[in-house]
Motif scaffolding. Structure first.
Motif, PDB file in Angstrom:
ATOM      1  N   GLU A   1      44.610  29.483  41.011  1.00  0.00           N
ATOM      2  CA  GLU A   1      44.919  30.342  42.152  1.00  0.00           C
ATOM      3  C   GLU A   1      43.723  31.236  42.480  1.00  0.00           C
ATOM      4  O   GLU A   1      43.359  31.410  43.644  1.00  0.00           O
ATOM      5  CB  GLU A   1      46.148  31.212  41.842  1.00  0.00           C
ATOM      6  CG  GLU A   1      47.412  30.448  41.532  1.00  0.00           C
ATOM      7  CD  GLU A   1      48.075  29.870  42.767  1.00  0.00           C
ATOM      8  OE1 GLU A   1      47.466  29.942  43.857  1.00  0.00           O
ATOM      9  OE2 GLU A   1      49.183  29.340  42.646  1.00  0.00           O
ATOM     10  N   SER A   2      43.096  31.810  41.447  1.00  0.00           N
ATOM     11  CA  SER A   2      41.956  32.702  41.659  1.00  0.00           C
ATOM     12  C   SER A   2      40.774  31.949  42.267  1.00  0.00           C
ATOM     13  O   SER A   2      40.112  32.440  43.185  1.00  0.00           O
ATOM     14  CB  SER A   2      41.539  33.350  40.340  1.00  0.00           C
ATOM     15  OG  SER A   2      42.593  34.138  39.821  1.00  0.00           O
TER      16      SER A   2
ATOM     17  N   ARG B   1      48.408  34.455  47.512  1.00  0.00           N
ATOM     18  CA  ARG B   1      47.723  34.385  46.223  1.00  0.00           C
ATOM     19  C   ARG B   1      46.636  33.319  46.214  1.00  0.00           C
ATOM     20  O   ARG B   1      45.608  33.449  45.554  1.00  0.00           O
ATOM     21  CB  ARG B   1      48.743  34.109  45.115  1.00  0.00           C
ATOM     22  CG  ARG B   1      48.222  34.377  43.718  1.00  0.00           C
ATOM     23  CD  ARG B   1      49.325  34.201  42.696  1.00  0.00           C
ATOM     24  NE  ARG B   1      49.929  32.879  42.805  1.00  0.00           N
ATOM     25  CZ  ARG B   1      51.194  32.608  42.454  1.00  0.00           C
ATOM     26  NH1 ARG B   1      51.963  33.555  42.003  1.00  0.00           N
ATOM     27  NH2 ARG B   1      51.652  31.382  42.562  1.00  0.00           N
ATOM     28  N   GLN B   2      46.850  32.239  46.989  1.00  0.00           N
ATOM     29  CA  GLN B   2      45.871  31.156  47.055  1.00  0.00           C
ATOM     30  C   GLN B   2      44.740  31.427  48.043  1.00  0.00           C
ATOM     31  O   GLN B   2      43.779  30.672  48.096  1.00  0.00           O
ATOM     32  CB  GLN B   2      46.582  29.858  47.452  1.00  0.00           C
ATOM     33  CG  GLN B   2      47.606  29.385  46.435  1.00  0.00           C
ATOM     34  CD  GLN B   2      48.503  28.303  46.989  1.00  0.00           C
ATOM     35  OE1 GLN B   2      48.174  27.647  47.989  1.00  0.00           O
ATOM     36  NE2 GLN B   2      49.657  28.093  46.369  1.00  0.00           N
TER      37      GLN B   2
ATOM     38  N   VAL C   1      57.098  35.295  44.223  1.00  0.00           N
ATOM     39  CA  VAL C   1      55.704  34.882  44.363  1.00  0.00           C
ATOM     40  C   VAL C   1      55.454  33.447  43.914  1.00  0.00           C
ATOM     41  O   VAL C   1      54.371  32.914  44.098  1.00  0.00           O
ATOM     42  CB  VAL C   1      54.760  35.828  43.588  1.00  0.00           C
ATOM     43  CG1 VAL C   1      54.810  37.221  44.171  1.00  0.00           C
ATOM     44  CG2 VAL C   1      55.127  35.862  42.110  1.00  0.00           C
TER      45      VAL C   1
ATOM     46  N   SER D   1      51.136  37.161  39.204  1.00  0.00           N
ATOM     47  CA  SER D   1      51.191  37.938  40.441  1.00  0.00           C
ATOM     48  C   SER D   1      50.272  39.154  40.377  1.00  0.00           C
ATOM     49  O   SER D   1      50.283  39.982  41.278  1.00  0.00           O
ATOM     50  CB  SER D   1      52.630  38.407  40.701  1.00  0.00           C
ATOM     51  OG  SER D   1      53.108  39.178  39.619  1.00  0.00           O
TER      52      SER D   1
ATOM     53  N   SER E   1      47.216  39.501  40.872  1.00  0.00           N
ATOM     54  CA  SER E   1      46.204  39.573  41.920  1.00  0.00           C
ATOM     55  C   SER E   1      46.762  40.093  43.231  1.00  0.00           C
ATOM     56  O   SER E   1      46.010  40.395  44.157  1.00  0.00           O
ATOM     57  CB  SER E   1      45.586  38.192  42.149  1.00  0.00           C
ATOM     58  OG  SER E   1      46.576  37.272  42.586  1.00  0.00           O
ATOM     59  N   LEU E   2      48.094  40.216  43.332  1.00  0.00           N
ATOM     60  CA  LEU E   2      48.732  40.649  44.572  1.00  0.00           C
ATOM     61  C   LEU E   2      49.028  42.141  44.527  1.00  0.00           C
ATOM     62  O   LEU E   2      49.450  42.675  43.510  1.00  0.00           O
ATOM     63  CB  LEU E   2      50.028  39.873  44.809  1.00  0.00           C
ATOM     64  CG  LEU E   2      49.895  38.362  44.966  1.00  0.00           C
ATOM     65  CD1 LEU E   2      51.260  37.740  45.225  1.00  0.00           C
ATOM     66  CD2 LEU E   2      48.920  38.011  46.083  1.00  0.00           C
TER      67      LEU E   2
ATOM     68  N   ILE F   1      45.913  40.250  48.684  1.00  0.00           N
ATOM     69  CA  ILE F   1      45.172  40.130  47.431  1.00  0.00           C
ATOM     70  C   ILE F   1      44.444  41.434  47.150  1.00  0.00           C
ATOM     71  O   ILE F   1      43.871  42.050  48.059  1.00  0.00           O
ATOM     72  CB  ILE F   1      44.176  38.959  47.494  1.00  0.00           C
ATOM     73  CG1 ILE F   1      44.926  37.628  47.462  1.00  0.00           C
ATOM     74  CG2 ILE F   1      43.189  39.003  46.339  1.00  0.00           C
ATOM     75  CD1 ILE F   1      44.024  36.418  47.497  1.00  0.00           C
TER      76      ILE F   1
END
Length: 301
Positions: free
Chosen positions: A70-71, A137-138, A155, A160, A162-163, A277
């Motif tokens: 995802e990151s 997130r993506q 999510v 989660s 990063s959100l 993000i």
């Protein structure tokens, strides 16, 4: 070195819960998906999925790698946007929203955003939080208007952290009744008073929460209709099909012949906010979130 394509495949497997469905989404064969996952496991020296007749689930190592996937996806999308900005001088911003929240909050906020950043290229897409938040997130969506009830944000699989959730307003649900209903003049209603009433609802998730709160009140609601539109649900109430459970922000425009009565606390409440993000140096996102907060404050006044 971990192959980015293998991470992409693992992310699809996590999202869809099976090799076959992931293969369809990626336009690959199930065998190719299996090979990518097996190669990732060999490179890591750890199992990332647990296979069973019911599909696949992520191991702890797999959850870590999906978070990394995802990151990576978000960073690549952000880098692409920065390169596009260098060549065009414009910033592309993709905003997602659920219907009722978007109708109430988004137009005014977008007007303020465009006044501050007139060269922004805006894209708006409608969707429920369980569909849009994984895309934030993506990195495919920059900002999402979202809501949740008394559970966590939907999510999807993966971390989660990063959100960033910015709360905007509380949105209590009301009982909507025909104005000639015996309880229409009530100042507040206990759900137990409505045990014998038929219901029509404007959202599938609303039915879930109606049943939960009705169970606490000691009855099982008779649901005669479920729609995906609160205005349509109110129209059915006006037609005499039953009563409905409607969020405050979906009570306008008013329909003649109806009354909205608050539910006695503790009752179901939607918590509305905005998700992005957690990344610095994004002035367009910062401006939009601040504009949404100002729009929400106007609703509370």
């Amino acid at each position: 070195m971990i192959d980015v394509q293998r991470l992409r495949v693992l992310r699809a497997v996590a999202e869809h819960g099976s090799f076959n469905q992931a293969a369809t989404a990626l336009h690959l064969t199930p065998s190719a998906v299996s090979q990518h996952v097996a190669a990732l496991e060999r490179s890591l020296g750890a199992q990332v999925v647990a296979r069973s007749t019911r599909g696949v689930t992520l191991t702890q190592a797999g959850q870590i790698m999906v978070g990394a996937a995802e990151s990576v996806a978000a960073e690549l999308e952000h880098a692409k946007q920065q390169v596009d900005q260098l060549s065009t001088g414009r910033v592309r911003l993709t905003v997602a929203t659920f219907t009722s929240g978007g109708r109430l909050l988004l137009p005014g906020a977008l007007t303020r955003l465009m006044a501050a950043h007139p060269r922004t290229v805006l894209h708006v897409r409608e969707g429920e939080p369980e569909d849009t938040l994984p895309l934030v997130r993506q990195g495919a969506i920059d900002v999402a208007l979202a809501y949740h009830f008394d559970g966590p944000l939907p999510v999807g699989p993966g971390p989660s952290s990063s959100l960033e959730w910015t709360p905007l307003l509380e949105d209590p649900l009301h009982v909507v009744l025909p104005e000639r209903h015996r309880l229409a003049d009530s100042d507040v209603l206990d759900l137990a008073e409505l045990a014998a009433e038929p219901w029509v609802l404007g959202c599938l998730k609303t039915e879930t929460y109606l049943r939960r709160y009705a169970e606490r009140a000691g009855f099982a609601p008779e649901v005669r209709g479920t729609t995906t539109d609160y205005f349509f649900a109110r129209s059915l109430v006006a037609a005499g099909m039953g009563i409905s459970l409607i969020p405050s922000i979906a009570l306008s425009p008013e329909l003649p012949g109806l009354r909205a009565v608050p539910i006695k606390l503790p009752g179901p409440i939607r918590h509305i906010g905005v998700v992005a993000i957690n990344r610095g140096n994004r002035p367009h996102v910062t401006t939009l979130i601040q504009a949404l907060r100002e729009q929400a404050l106007q609703q509370d006044q």
